[in-house]
Design a protein around this motif. Structure first.
Motif: not given
Ligand code: CMC
Length: 379
Positions: A252-253, A304, A219, A221, A248, A258, A314, A316, A300
């Protein structure tokens, strides 16, 4: 008393900082007041100096900083030997975390956390991090490590110690841009982890080792590796849309690369890396990953918007294809992130140790209460 619970510490402001500022609604990031897009014109060393000292260096300050760093990049031979002894299929991030922790055993003064000693260790870690990563990569291919060349920059040395060949100016510039963009990002999970560890006044090596461990997660790096594995699985532009839709459709896909806790719009680092990826794709003729990335981003954006979710690419997302086109193996992507983020971690550790307060939040207890103890013979 009813406690307010902030799961994931969402919205909690834990302290003040002067290092970087993120405006998540506008998609802006600045280091010490300088917009990130302007800083991509600077070398990584200039940006580290800025993060650590509050202002960009003049020519004399930059030269003195480079001179200070130049002799520090080589690793103690015991560290190299330990890396050599690891199982050949060990994940590089495990090796890296272990090597960083191990460095404390080769430092005569690892524990004092006064400003001078913390900075001394920071200087070493800044230039030892790239050597750790290149040494891991060379050893697992049966190649001997290459010592850094004091004439080269951090970006140049990373490429040089990895390949054994002096890098082109163009490759060094792309590396500099990647390092600058990944250097610092406020209270992200690994930085907060490092600061929290340091808040017990433990040593720098322990705090940084904790940071490396946190960065590794997918989630945070680790997402750049997950993005490239997804791109490999997708394989072609035509498969991108079905892949996104299937992902999707799962509960929670997550499409990796992103979404962000802070940005509600496009991450400004992703915008810059997208331009770098596009340029590399054009120059190298290897446009497949760039085109797949664009298609995933298109689908996406549409999906979204339908779901009314503020989720955009993001940092990454595009760094994955940039690293691919630079020829790095996938499991090196997160270690490379660490090579950059050590500068941010150290900037935060300077701040934390200088004005420390133990980080110790609460948890709302929801378990049973009032149970009576029975000796083991009667349970
Ligand atoms: N793909 C699809 N839907 C998403 C995504 C995604 N990557 N991220 C958020 N959403 C949607 C989703 O609808 C979610 O609702 P639900 O949990 O009901 O499915 C809603 O947005 C809220 O997301 P969240 O996970 O509760 O938001 P968060 O702030 O807790 O998490 C995050 C942020 C970065 C962990 C998350 O967006 C995620 O898992 N992204 C994929 C992993 C990723 O790319 N991480 C790198 C982050 S940036 C660089 C870094 O820090 O290294």
């Amino acid at each position: 008393m009813q406690e307010t619970i902030h799961r994931g510490l969402v919205g909690v402001v834990a302290d003040t900082t002067e290092i970087s500022f993120i405006d998540g609604d506008q998609g802006e990031l600045s280091y010490r007041g300088y917009d990130i897009s302007e800083l991509t014109e600077a070398s990584y060393e200039e940006v580290v100096y800025l993060l650590w000292n509050g202002e960009l260096p003049n020519a004399a300050e930059l030269s003195a900083f480079r001179d200070e760093l130049a002799p520090l990049g080589a690793l103690p031979f015991e560290i190299v030997d330990r890396l050599r002894c690891a199982r050949p299929d060990t994940e590089p991030m495990h090796l890296m975390r272990t090597a960083v922790s191990n460095l404390a055993c080769h430092d005569p003064n690892p524990d004092e956390v006064d400003a001078e000693n913390v900075r001394r260790i920071g200087h070493r870690l800044l230039v030892q991090f790239p050597t750790i990563v290149s040494t891991i990569e060379r050893l697992r291919h049966g190649l001997e490590p290459v010592d850094p060349d004091p004439e080269l920059s951090i970006a140049g040395n990373f490429l040089y110690t990895l390949t054994g060949e002096r890098p082109t100016e163009a490759a060094t510039h792309v590396m500099d841009v990647a390092l600058v963009l990944h250097a610092e990002h406020g209270s992200n999970a690994s930085t907060f982890t490092a600061r929290t560890a340091a808040s017990s006044l433990t040593d720098v090596y322990s705090a940084v080792t904790a940071g490396v461990g946190s960065l590794k997660g997918p989630l945070h790096g680790g997402a750049n590796e997950a993005v490239m594995r997804a791109l490999e699985e997708i394989g072609s532009v035509e498969n991108a849309e079905p892949y996104v839709m299937e992902t999707l459709a799962k509960p929670h896909g997550r499409v990796m690369g992103f979404g962000h806790r802070v940005y509600r719009v496009l991450d400004p680092r992703a915008a810059i890396l997208a331009r770098v990826a596009q340029k590399l794709a054009r120059e190298s003729g290897e446009s497949k990953y760039w085109e797949m990335s664009l298609e995933i981003a298109r689908v996406m954006e549409r999906e979204m918007a339908k779901r009314q979710r503020a989720v955009a690419p993001n940092v990454d997302f595009f760094s994955a294809s940039v690293y691919r086109m630079l020829g790095f193996p996938i499991d090196m992507y997160t270690p490379i992130f660490a090579v950059a983020r050590i500068s941010g971690w150290m900037a935060h550790l300077y701040e934390q140790y200088a004005d420390n307060r133990l980080v110790r939040p609460l948890l709302a207890y929801e378990g049973p209460k009032g149970k009576k103890f029975k000796p083991v013979s009667s349970r």
